[in-house]
Design a protein around this motif. Structure first.
Motif, PDB file in Angstrom:
ATOM      1  N   CYS A  94       0.833  -1.212   0.000  1.00  0.00           N
ATOM      2  CA  CYS A  94       0.000   0.000   0.000  1.00  0.00           C
ATOM      3  C   CYS A  94       0.865   1.259   0.000  1.00  0.00           C
ATOM      4  O   CYS A  94       0.591   2.218  -0.729  1.00  0.00           O
ATOM      5  CB  CYS A  94      -0.926  -0.007   1.213  1.00  0.00           C
ATOM      6  N   LEU A  95       1.920   1.267   0.802  1.00  0.00           N
ATOM      7  CA  LEU A  95       2.812   2.426   0.835  1.00  0.00           C
ATOM      8  C   LEU A  95       3.519   2.610  -0.504  1.00  0.00           C
ATOM      9  O   LEU A  95       3.651   3.734  -0.998  1.00  0.00           O
ATOM     10  CB  LEU A  95       3.838   2.269   1.954  1.00  0.00           C
ATOM     11  N   GLU A  96       3.940   1.517  -1.096  1.00  0.00           N
ATOM     12  CA  GLU A  96       4.624   1.599  -2.374  1.00  0.00           C
ATOM     13  C   GLU A  96       3.679   2.063  -3.478  1.00  0.00           C
ATOM     14  O   GLU A  96       4.112   2.664  -4.463  1.00  0.00           O
ATOM     15  CB  GLU A  96       5.246   0.247  -2.716  1.00  0.00           C
ATOM     16  N   ALA A  97       2.388   1.803  -3.324  1.00  0.00           N
ATOM     17  CA  ALA A  97       1.397   2.253  -4.307  1.00  0.00           C
ATOM     18  C   ALA A  97       0.991   3.699  -4.099  1.00  0.00           C
ATOM     19  O   ALA A  97       0.268   4.264  -4.929  1.00  0.00           O
ATOM     20  CB  ALA A  97       0.162   1.351  -4.247  1.00  0.00           C
ATOM     21  N   GLY A  98       1.431   4.310  -2.986  1.00  0.00           N
ATOM     22  CA  GLY A  98       1.147   5.724  -2.783  1.00  0.00           C
ATOM     23  C   GLY A  98       0.276   6.066  -1.600  1.00  0.00           C
ATOM     24  O   GLY A  98      -0.038   7.242  -1.377  1.00  0.00           O
ATOM     25  N   ALA A  99      -0.145   5.060  -0.825  1.00  0.00           N
ATOM     26  CA  ALA A  99      -0.961   5.346   0.355  1.00  0.00           C
ATOM     27  C   ALA A  99      -0.132   6.078   1.410  1.00  0.00           C
ATOM     28  O   ALA A  99       1.090   5.944   1.458  1.00  0.00           O
ATOM     29  CB  ALA A  99      -1.523   4.055   0.942  1.00  0.00           C
ATOM     30  N   SER A 100      -0.819   6.838   2.253  1.00  0.00           N
ATOM     31  CA  SER A 100      -0.149   7.562   3.328  1.00  0.00           C
ATOM     32  C   SER A 100      -0.274   6.857   4.670  1.00  0.00           C
ATOM     33  O   SER A 100       0.470   7.176   5.596  1.00  0.00           O
ATOM     34  CB  SER A 100      -0.728   8.977   3.451  1.00  0.00           C
ATOM     35  N   ALA A 101      -1.228   5.939   4.787  1.00  0.00           N
ATOM     36  CA  ALA A 101      -1.440   5.277   6.076  1.00  0.00           C
ATOM     37  C   ALA A 101      -2.038   3.897   5.858  1.00  0.00           C
ATOM     38  O   ALA A 101      -2.713   3.641   4.849  1.00  0.00           O
ATOM     39  CB  ALA A 101      -2.346   6.114   6.966  1.00  0.00           C
ATOM     40  N   PHE A 102      -1.800   3.012   6.835  1.00  0.00           N
ATOM     41  CA  PHE A 102      -2.295   1.640   6.778  1.00  0.00           C
ATOM     42  C   PHE A 102      -2.798   1.281   8.168  1.00  0.00           C
ATOM     43  O   PHE A 102      -2.030   1.274   9.132  1.00  0.00           O
ATOM     44  CB  PHE A 102      -1.160   0.700   6.361  1.00  0.00           C
ATOM     45  N   VAL A 103      -4.090   0.996   8.274  1.00  0.00           N
ATOM     46  CA  VAL A 103      -4.725   0.715   9.561  1.00  0.00           C
ATOM     47  C   VAL A 103      -5.581  -0.540   9.421  1.00  0.00           C
ATOM     48  O   VAL A 103      -6.207  -0.755   8.383  1.00  0.00           O
ATOM     49  CB  VAL A 103      -5.621   1.887  10.020  1.00  0.00           C
ATOM     50  N   VAL A 126       1.726   3.658   9.951  1.00  0.00           N
ATOM     51  CA  VAL A 126       1.437   2.230   9.822  1.00  0.00           C
ATOM     52  C   VAL A 126       1.077   1.707  11.204  1.00  0.00           C
ATOM     53  O   VAL A 126       1.808   1.931  12.173  1.00  0.00           O
ATOM     54  CB  VAL A 126       2.643   1.455   9.264  1.00  0.00           C
ATOM     55  N   THR A 127      -0.047   1.023  11.303  1.00  0.00           N
ATOM     56  CA  THR A 127      -0.498   0.517  12.594  1.00  0.00           C
ATOM     57  C   THR A 127       0.538  -0.395  13.236  1.00  0.00           C
ATOM     58  O   THR A 127       1.205  -1.178  12.542  1.00  0.00           O
ATOM     59  CB  THR A 127      -1.819  -0.254  12.442  1.00  0.00           C
ATOM     60  N   PRO A 128       0.703  -0.333  14.548  1.00  0.00           N
ATOM     61  CA  PRO A 128       1.605  -1.263  15.225  1.00  0.00           C
ATOM     62  C   PRO A 128       1.026  -2.673  15.324  1.00  0.00           C
ATOM     63  O   PRO A 128       1.695  -3.584  15.821  1.00  0.00           O
ATOM     64  CB  PRO A 128       1.762  -0.637  16.619  1.00  0.00           C
ATOM     65  N   ALA A 174      14.948   4.908  -5.333  1.00  0.00           N
ATOM     66  CA  ALA A 174      15.160   4.588  -6.744  1.00  0.00           C
ATOM     67  C   ALA A 174      16.033   3.350  -6.899  1.00  0.00           C
ATOM     68  O   ALA A 174      15.740   2.460  -7.712  1.00  0.00           O
ATOM     69  CB  ALA A 174      15.800   5.786  -7.447  1.00  0.00           C
ATOM     70  N   GLU A 175      17.083   3.255  -6.104  1.00  0.00           N
ATOM     71  CA  GLU A 175      18.025   2.142  -6.220  1.00  0.00           C
ATOM     72  C   GLU A 175      17.407   0.823  -5.786  1.00  0.00           C
ATOM     73  O   GLU A 175      17.676  -0.233  -6.368  1.00  0.00           O
ATOM     74  CB  GLU A 175      19.273   2.439  -5.396  1.00  0.00           C
ATOM     75  N   MET A 176      16.536   0.871  -4.749  1.00  0.00           N
ATOM     76  CA  MET A 176      15.934  -0.360  -4.234  1.00  0.00           C
ATOM     77  C   MET A 176      14.555  -0.625  -4.834  1.00  0.00           C
ATOM     78  O   MET A 176      13.885  -1.589  -4.466  1.00  0.00           O
ATOM     79  CB  MET A 176      15.838  -0.285  -2.706  1.00  0.00           C
ATOM     80  N   GLN A 177      14.127   0.250  -5.748  1.00  0.00           N
ATOM     81  CA  GLN A 177      12.822   0.130  -6.392  1.00  0.00           C
ATOM     82  C   GLN A 177      11.691   0.112  -5.361  1.00  0.00           C
ATOM     83  O   GLN A 177      10.777  -0.719  -5.392  1.00  0.00           O
ATOM     84  CB  GLN A 177      12.760  -1.124  -7.280  1.00  0.00           C
ATOM     85  N   LEU A 178      11.769   1.078  -4.438  1.00  0.00           N
ATOM     86  CA  LEU A 178      10.755   1.262  -3.411  1.00  0.00           C
ATOM     87  C   LEU A 178      10.176   2.662  -3.568  1.00  0.00           C
ATOM     88  O   LEU A 178      10.695   3.483  -4.321  1.00  0.00           O
ATOM     89  CB  LEU A 178      11.361   1.125  -2.006  1.00  0.00           C
ATOM     90  N   SER A 179       9.112   2.935  -2.839  1.00  0.00           N
ATOM     91  CA  SER A 179       8.595   4.301  -2.802  1.00  0.00           C
ATOM     92  C   SER A 179       9.295   5.071  -1.685  1.00  0.00           C
ATOM     93  O   SER A 179       9.847   4.475  -0.743  1.00  0.00           O
ATOM     94  CB  SER A 179       7.087   4.300  -2.551  1.00  0.00           C
ATOM     95  N   MET A 180       9.271   6.391  -1.780  1.00  0.00           N
ATOM     96  CA  MET A 180       9.828   7.219  -0.713  1.00  0.00           C
ATOM     97  C   MET A 180       9.133   6.913   0.609  1.00  0.00           C
ATOM     98  O   MET A 180       9.762   6.889   1.670  1.00  0.00           O
ATOM     99  CB  MET A 180       9.647   8.696  -1.067  1.00  0.00           C
TER     100      MET A 180
END
Length: 230
Positions: A94-103, A126-128, A174-180
């Motif tokens: 979800c974070l890599e797709a652009g979401a700001s939060a995961f609950v 991100v929820t604990p 960019a190097e690890m192909q992840l989102s910021m």
């Protein structure tokens, strides 16, 4: 009176959607309630909300499949993902797709509000309550497991080593192909586990405690770009 932020609730279960709207309506203006992904896109175009509380599952559809497109089309809207499944792999996706939060839905209503507030402030939440790491994020049983070291996952190891080498968050992503957002999330997680308040402290910890990898040349490190520190 301060104008309340407008949010959209997107859930294919009307009872759950209405309950969320009632609960969150005490703090936010509920601009719309959508029961399908098509209805959600329409609501986003009409209302331009500050945030969306988006259920990950829509019957046979999956919100994750359309999230990158929605993030691209509506850059001013923050997406807070809500799901019954708290696996780490889902949070990362979800974070890599652009979401700001995961609950997760087991979270208290107060936590959902915290997630929304963090998203509105441009931060990642991100929820604990997420469950065990995904297989590719398993703890690395290597030389990192030395006395006094905090066990790192493969992904965390890669991020910390690149930070130590002077790469910025953007370059690491960019190097690890992840989102910021994913890079930010892992850095914050490690800082919390280590009791550190700044990324510069995490880099110093890595310099003192993390064994140098085979591809790292000592004396070749640059001053890290900490523009994304906090």
């Amino acid at each position: 009176m301060t104008r309340r932020a407008a949010i959209v609730i997107a859930d294919d279960h009307p009872v759950i959607a209405d309950a969320l709207a009632t609960s969150l309506g005490a703090w936010y203006r509920i601009a719309a309630v959508a029961h399908s992904l098509d209805a959600l896109e329409g609501a986003l175009r009409r209302e331009a909300p500050a945030a969306v509380v988006l259920d990950l599952s829509f019957g046979h559809a999956n919100a994750l499949s359309v999230l990158p497109r929605l993030v691209r089309l509506f850059p001013g809207t923050r997406f807070v993902m809500l799901t019954a499944f708290g696996e780490r792999v889902l949070a990362d996706a979800c974070l890599e797709a652009g979401a700001s939060a995961f609950v997760v839905k087991q979270s208290a209503a107060s936590e959902l509000r915290v997630a929304i507030e963090e998203a509105l402030e441009g931060r990642v939440y991100v929820t604990p309550l997420i469950r065990a790491p995904a297989a590719d994020d398993a703890v690395v049983p290597t030389e990192l497991q030395l006395p006094g070291l905090v066990p790192l996952t493969a992904r965390q190891e890669g991020i910390v080593r690149r930070l130590r080498s002077g790469l910025s968050y953007r370059a690491i992503a960019a190097e690890m192909q992840l989102s910021m957002k994913t890079v930010e999330y892992h850095v914050r997680t490690l800082r919390t586990r280590l009791g550190l308040t700044r990324t510069a402290q995490l880099i110093r910890w890595a310099e003192l405690r993390l064994p140098e990898g085979p591809h790292e040349a000592s004396g070749m490190r640059t001053v890290p770009d900490l523009a994304r520190d906090d």
